[in-house]
Every structure is written in C-alpha cells, then in structure tokens.
Design a protein around this motif. Structure first.
Motif, PDB file in Angstrom:
ATOM      1  N   ASP A  34      39.192  35.819  36.679  1.00  0.00           N
ATOM      2  CA  ASP A  34      39.035  36.436  35.405  1.00  0.00           C
ATOM      3  C   ASP A  34      39.069  35.827  34.234  1.00  0.00           C
ATOM      4  N   GLY A  35      39.778  34.642  34.474  1.00  0.00           N
ATOM      5  CA  GLY A  35      39.968  33.260  32.935  1.00  0.00           C
ATOM      6  C   GLY A  35      39.273  32.650  32.931  1.00  0.00           C
ATOM      7  N   VAL A  36      38.896  32.545  34.283  1.00  0.00           N
ATOM      8  CA  VAL A  36      38.127  31.299  34.368  1.00  0.00           C
ATOM      9  C   VAL A  36      36.785  32.212  34.023  1.00  0.00           C
ATOM     10  N   ALA A  37      36.375  33.104  34.491  1.00  0.00           N
ATOM     11  CA  ALA A  37      35.467  33.914  34.286  1.00  0.00           C
ATOM     12  C   ALA A  37      34.217  33.887  33.103  1.00  0.00           C
ATOM     13  N   LYS A  38      35.726  34.264  32.393  1.00  0.00           N
ATOM     14  CA  LYS A  38      35.092  34.496  31.082  1.00  0.00           C
ATOM     15  C   LYS A  38      35.562  33.171  30.473  1.00  0.00           C
ATOM     16  N   HIS A  62      39.888  27.597  45.137  1.00  0.00           N
ATOM     17  CA  HIS A  62      39.226  29.003  45.053  1.00  0.00           C
ATOM     18  C   HIS A  62      40.033  29.425  46.048  1.00  0.00           C
ATOM     19  N   MET A  63      41.388  30.325  46.650  1.00  0.00           N
ATOM     20  CA  MET A  63      41.885  30.468  47.610  1.00  0.00           C
ATOM     21  C   MET A  63      41.498  31.624  48.288  1.00  0.00           C
ATOM     22  N   SER A  64      41.624  31.603  49.195  1.00  0.00           N
ATOM     23  CA  SER A  64      41.638  32.909  50.810  1.00  0.00           C
ATOM     24  C   SER A  64      42.123  33.747  50.333  1.00  0.00           C
ATOM     25  N   LYS A  65      41.852  34.652  50.941  1.00  0.00           N
ATOM     26  CA  LYS A  65      42.776  36.458  50.981  1.00  0.00           C
ATOM     27  C   LYS A  65      43.754  35.477  51.597  1.00  0.00           C
ATOM     28  N   LYS A  66      43.857  34.897  53.049  1.00  0.00           N
ATOM     29  CA  LYS A  66      45.109  34.873  53.387  1.00  0.00           C
ATOM     30  C   LYS A  66      46.560  34.236  52.150  1.00  0.00           C
ATOM     31  N   THR A  85      45.901  40.789  45.588  1.00  0.00           N
ATOM     32  CA  THR A  85      44.911  39.434  46.856  1.00  0.00           C
ATOM     33  C   THR A  85      43.492  39.982  46.958  1.00  0.00           C
ATOM     34  N   ASP A  86      42.911  40.734  46.514  1.00  0.00           N
ATOM     35  CA  ASP A  86      41.798  40.626  46.447  1.00  0.00           C
ATOM     36  C   ASP A  86      41.294  39.887  45.327  1.00  0.00           C
ATOM     37  N   PHE A  87      42.053  40.581  44.448  1.00  0.00           N
ATOM     38  CA  PHE A  87      41.285  39.766  42.645  1.00  0.00           C
ATOM     39  C   PHE A  87      41.432  38.329  43.270  1.00  0.00           C
ATOM     40  N   MET A  88      42.886  37.851  43.253  1.00  0.00           N
ATOM     41  CA  MET A  88      43.305  36.132  43.134  1.00  0.00           C
ATOM     42  C   MET A  88      42.253  35.856  43.898  1.00  0.00           C
ATOM     43  N   SER A  89      41.547  35.895  45.106  1.00  0.00           N
ATOM     44  CA  SER A  89      40.759  35.421  46.173  1.00  0.00           C
ATOM     45  C   SER A  89      38.979  35.927  45.588  1.00  0.00           C
ATOM     46  N   SER A  90      39.252  36.507  44.556  1.00  0.00           N
ATOM     47  CA  SER A  90      37.525  36.640  44.085  1.00  0.00           C
ATOM     48  C   SER A  90      36.618  35.706  43.497  1.00  0.00           C
ATOM     49  N   GLY A  91      36.895  34.779  43.408  1.00  0.00           N
ATOM     50  CA  GLY A  91      36.821  33.569  42.814  1.00  0.00           C
ATOM     51  C   GLY A  91      38.058  32.591  42.546  1.00  0.00           C
ATOM     52  N   PRO A  92      37.250  31.462  41.991  1.00  0.00           N
ATOM     53  CA  PRO A  92      38.158  30.200  41.183  1.00  0.00           C
ATOM     54  C   PRO A  92      39.245  30.501  40.592  1.00  0.00           C
ATOM     55  N   ARG A 125      47.809  37.525  27.178  1.00  0.00           N
ATOM     56  CA  ARG A 125      47.144  38.650  27.418  1.00  0.00           C
ATOM     57  C   ARG A 125      46.488  39.785  27.004  1.00  0.00           C
ATOM     58  N   ARG A 126      47.611  39.541  25.712  1.00  0.00           N
ATOM     59  CA  ARG A 126      46.988  41.191  24.580  1.00  0.00           C
ATOM     60  C   ARG A 126      45.816  40.320  24.282  1.00  0.00           C
ATOM     61  N   GLU A 127      45.316  38.901  23.744  1.00  0.00           N
ATOM     62  CA  GLU A 127      43.996  39.189  23.827  1.00  0.00           C
ATOM     63  C   GLU A 127      42.726  38.990  24.016  1.00  0.00           C
ATOM     64  N   PHE A 128      43.006  38.639  25.519  1.00  0.00           N
ATOM     65  CA  PHE A 128      41.883  38.222  26.595  1.00  0.00           C
ATOM     66  C   PHE A 128      42.345  39.533  28.074  1.00  0.00           C
ATOM     67  N   ALA A 129      42.940  40.168  28.237  1.00  0.00           N
ATOM     68  CA  ALA A 129      43.509  40.536  29.215  1.00  0.00           C
ATOM     69  C   ALA A 129      42.305  42.001  28.764  1.00  0.00           C
ATOM     70  N   MET A 130      42.120  42.527  29.891  1.00  0.00           N
ATOM     71  CA  MET A 130      41.658  43.691  30.041  1.00  0.00           C
ATOM     72  C   MET A 130      41.811  44.731  31.105  1.00  0.00           C
ATOM     73  N   ASP A 131      42.754  44.153  31.454  1.00  0.00           N
ATOM     74  CA  ASP A 131      43.009  44.935  32.836  1.00  0.00           C
ATOM     75  C   ASP A 131      44.679  44.395  33.383  1.00  0.00           C
ATOM     76  N   ILE A 132      45.125  45.999  33.327  1.00  0.00           N
ATOM     77  CA  ILE A 132      47.252  45.540  34.158  1.00  0.00           C
ATOM     78  C   ILE A 132      46.196  44.587  35.286  1.00  0.00           C
ATOM     79  N   GLU A 133      46.095  43.995  35.765  1.00  0.00           N
ATOM     80  CA  GLU A 133      45.242  43.480  36.989  1.00  0.00           C
ATOM     81  C   GLU A 133      45.145  42.058  36.403  1.00  0.00           C
ATOM     82  N   LYS A 134      44.001  41.739  35.875  1.00  0.00           N
ATOM     83  CA  LYS A 134      42.838  41.409  35.574  1.00  0.00           C
ATOM     84  C   LYS A 134      43.577  40.963  34.111  1.00  0.00           C
ATOM     85  N   ASN A 135      44.411  39.471  35.070  1.00  0.00           N
ATOM     86  CA  ASN A 135      45.490  39.436  33.413  1.00  0.00           C
ATOM     87  C   ASN A 135      45.496  38.404  32.151  1.00  0.00           C
TER      88      ASN A 135
END
Ligand code: GDP
Length: 162
Positions: A34-38, A62-66, A85-92, A125-135
């Motif tokens: 999420d940080g890279v995408a933003k 760009h991590m694989s699911k494994k 783990t879906d999130f962490m493997s969703s993009g670079p 995280r306070r300034e840029f996170a929007m979700d407990i997971e995508k932090n």
C-alpha cells in the motif's frame, strides 16, 4: 615486541574501542504494497534518513503468497493470516536493512502502533495508513526477529559494511 605483548596490546585496544564506539543495531524495514502504491517510498526514506538511520541494503520485491506466508509464519495461527499474506503478496514492496543505535525501537516509534487509530501523532502509520492491515510499513520488533527477517531477504554479500 613479543607475540604475547602484541596480543595484549590488541586486546586492550579492542576493549577500549568497544567502549568508545557504540554498538550499532540492524532492523528489517518494509514499505508495504500500500505504501509503494501510494507513492510513499520517498516520504518514508526521508524520515529514516532524517532520523539518522543508514540504509545498508535495499531492494524491491513482489512476494509470492508462499514467500509472504514464510515471512509472517509467526502469525500462522492468527485470524488475519490469510488476509495479511494476500495483502503482502498483492504488489511490490521495498525491503531494506537499516542500521543505527537502538534502531529497532526507534524505527517502531517512527512507524507508530499497528493500528493507525492508536498510533501517535506524526508517526508514519498515523499519517498514511487507512486500515489496521494496510499500514504502510513493517519493522522488526526484536533483535531475534530482525536476524530472521534480514536473513529472509538478504544474504551477507548484500549487506554493506559502513
Ligand atoms: P506490527 O509488528 O506492528 O506490524 O504488527 P503485528 O506483528 O502484530 O502484525 C503484523 C501485520 O499483520 C500488521 O502490521 C498488519 O499488517 C497485520 N495485522 C495485525 N493485526 C491485524 C488485525 O487485527 N487485522 C488484520 N486484518 N491485519 C492485522
């Protein structure tokens, strides 16, 4: 000088050297997908550099699911394991090793609490996170975790000696 004297001098020198040169610590930091995408790579690195952390290794992955499951294996039993783990493997992500005195706790201070709603003002995280997971960022939480996490992404040749 005999060998014995030489060894003694070296021993005294290295003991004193350790007293004057503070021990540096290393931590693994990740700018999550999420940080890279933003477009927050520069922002996060800027904060690290201002804090005096030195980057001793860095790459984009760009991590694989494994691979994400292996990284977060300690959370295997947690209800959010599948999702994180879906999130962490969703993009670079950008993974890096930071070096400084007490960098593990100082980095966690800069990051803020896991849940951005509980994170202190001014933290990443306070300034840029929007979700407990995508932090936005990850940081090792102990020297043992740091050793595992650094070894997960980098081999010894990839860690620059400063
Ligand atoms: P951290 O050390 O602050 O990153 O927190 P943890 O080690 O406890 O959790 C690892 C990561 O899992 C967090 O950074 C979040 O991305 C995610 N996570 C933690 N708690 C939750 C939760 O309750 N729900 C979800 N969906 N994800 C969570």
């Amino acid at each position: 000088m005999t060998c014995r004297e030489g060894c003694r001098k070296f021993y005294v020198f290295s003991r004193n050297w350790r007293k004057v040169k503070p021990m540096k610590e290393r931590t693994l930091s990740i700018i999550k997908p999420d940080g890279v995408a933003k477009g927050l790579i520069g922002e996060v690195l800027n904060r690290f550099e201002h804090a005096g952390f030195q980057v001793v290794a860095m790459k984009m992955v760009h991590m694989s699911k494994k691979q994400a499951e292996g990284f977060y294996a300690v959370h295997r039993e947690r209800p959010f394991f599948e999702s994180v783990t879906d999130f962490m493997s969703s993009g670079p992500s950008v993974v890096m090793v930071l070096e400084a005195e007490n960098v593990i706790s100082r980095n966690r201070e800069l990051m803020g609490a896991t849940n951005y709603k509980e994170a202190a003002e001014g933290t990443i995280r306070r300034e840029f996170a929007m979700d407990i997971e995508k932090n936005v960022v990850h940081g090792s939480d102990s020297p043992e975790t740091a050793a595992f996490e650094i070894g997960y992404f980098f081999n010894a040749l990839e860690l620059v000696r400063l």
